[in-house]
Design an enzyme around this catalytic site. Structure first.
Site, PDB file in Angstrom:
ATOM      1  N   ASP A 162      34.102  36.274  33.912  1.00  0.00           N
ATOM      2  CA  ASP A 162      33.903  35.069  33.292  1.00  0.00           C
ATOM      3  C   ASP A 162      33.537  35.268  31.846  1.00  0.00           C
ATOM      4  OD1 ASP A 162      32.805  32.722  32.592  1.00  0.00           O
ATOM      5  OD2 ASP A 162      31.062  32.754  34.218  1.00  0.00           O
TER       6      ASP A 162
ATOM      7  N   ASP B 248      35.812  40.944  41.030  1.00  0.00           N
ATOM      8  CA  ASP B 248      36.020  39.599  41.744  1.00  0.00           C
ATOM      9  C   ASP B 248      36.698  38.678  41.078  1.00  0.00           C
ATOM     10  OD1 ASP B 248      33.434  39.484  40.697  1.00  0.00           O
ATOM     11  OD2 ASP B 248      32.696  38.583  42.689  1.00  0.00           O
TER      12      ASP B 248
ATOM     13  N   ARG C  34      30.829  33.863  51.337  1.00  0.00           N
ATOM     14  CA  ARG C  34      31.548  35.378  51.281  1.00  0.00           C
ATOM     15  C   ARG C  34      32.434  35.463  52.080  1.00  0.00           C
ATOM     16  NH1 ARG C  34      29.089  38.111  46.972  1.00  0.00           N
ATOM     17  NH2 ARG C  34      26.734  38.108  46.889  1.00  0.00           N
TER      18      ARG C  34
END
Ligand code: 5GP
Length: 175
Positions: free
Chosen positions: A103, A100, A165
Site C-alpha cells: 500500500d 500480499d 481470508r
C-alpha cells in the site's frame, strides 16, 4: 457480498490469480536459475499466495514465514516495527520477500533495509497486489501480480477485521 458493515464485489477471479501466479513463478524460475532462494512470506495475508507460488517453483528453495510486530518505542520516533521469525540463517542467502499487498510501501521498505543490513546476498520482493501510492513512491517491488487503484481488498488470504481470508477470489469494497 457483505462482511460485517461493508459491501464487497468480486474483481479478480481465482482463475485470473492462478494464471498470474504461474506467470510470476515462470519469471522467478528463470531469474533464480542455479540459486536456492529463501521465500520470506509476511504473515498473515500472504500465506495463500506464498503456497500457490511455491508449488509452481521448479528450483530448490526454502520458505520461512515471518511476522511484523509493531510496538511503541521509548524514543520519540513513535511506532517501530520489527521482523520476527526466520529461524533459517539468512546470511549470504538470496531472499525473496512475499507480500500480499503493498500500500504505502513502508512495511516493505523497512523489511528490505533490515534484511540488507544482515549480510544477505540479495533481497527482492514479490507482491500479489500493489496500490498506486506505492507506485508513485517507487518502492522496489521486482515482481507484481496486479496493480490497483486505492481500494480496500479482501480474499485469497487477505482480511477485513480477521474475516474473508478463505475466499478464493479477490473482492473490493464498494464505496
Ligand atoms: P503498507 O506498509 O504498504 O502501507 O501496508 C501493507 C500491509 O497493509 C499489507 O501487507 C496488508 O497487510 C495491509 N493492507 C494494505 N492494504 C490492504 C487492503 O486493501 N486490504 C487488506 N486486507 N490489507 C491491506
Amino acid at each position: 457480498m457483505k462482511i460485517k458493515d461493508l459491501e464487497f464485489e468480486k474483481f479478480i477471479t481465482a482463475t485470473q490469480i492462478e494464471n498470474r501466479v504461474a506467470e510470476l513463478a515462470a519469471q522467478i524460475n528463470s531469474d533464480y536459475q542455479d540459486r536456492n532462494p529463501i521465500l520470506l512470506p509476511i504473515l498473515n495475508g500472504s500465506f495463500m499466495f506464498a503456497s500457490d507460488l511455491m508449488k509452481q517453483l521448479n528450483l530448490p528453495c526454502k520458505i520461512s514465514f515471518v511476522k511484523i510486530s509493531s510496538y511503541n518505542g521509548t524514543a520519540s520516533s513513535g511506532q517501530l516495527k520489527t521482523l520476527i521469525g526466520h529461524e533459517e540463517s539468512i546470511f549470504n542467502q538470496d531472499i525473496l520477500i512475499v507480500e500480499d499487498i503493498v500500500d504505502t510501501g513502508l512495511t516493505l521498505e523497512k523489511i528490505m533495509s533490515d534484511l540488507r543490513d544482515r549480510g544477505t546476498k540479495s533481497v527482492e520482493a514479490i507482491s500479489l497486489l500493489r496500490k498506486s501510492v506505492a507506485r508513485e513512491k517507487v518502492v522496489d517491488v521486482k515482481y507484481v501480480g496486479f496493480d490497483l487503484d486505492d481500494e480496500f481488498v479482501l480474499g485469497y488470504g487477505m482480511d477485513y477485521d480477521g474475516l474473508g481470508r478463505n475466499l478464493v477470489d479477490l473482492y473490493k469494497k464498494i464505496n
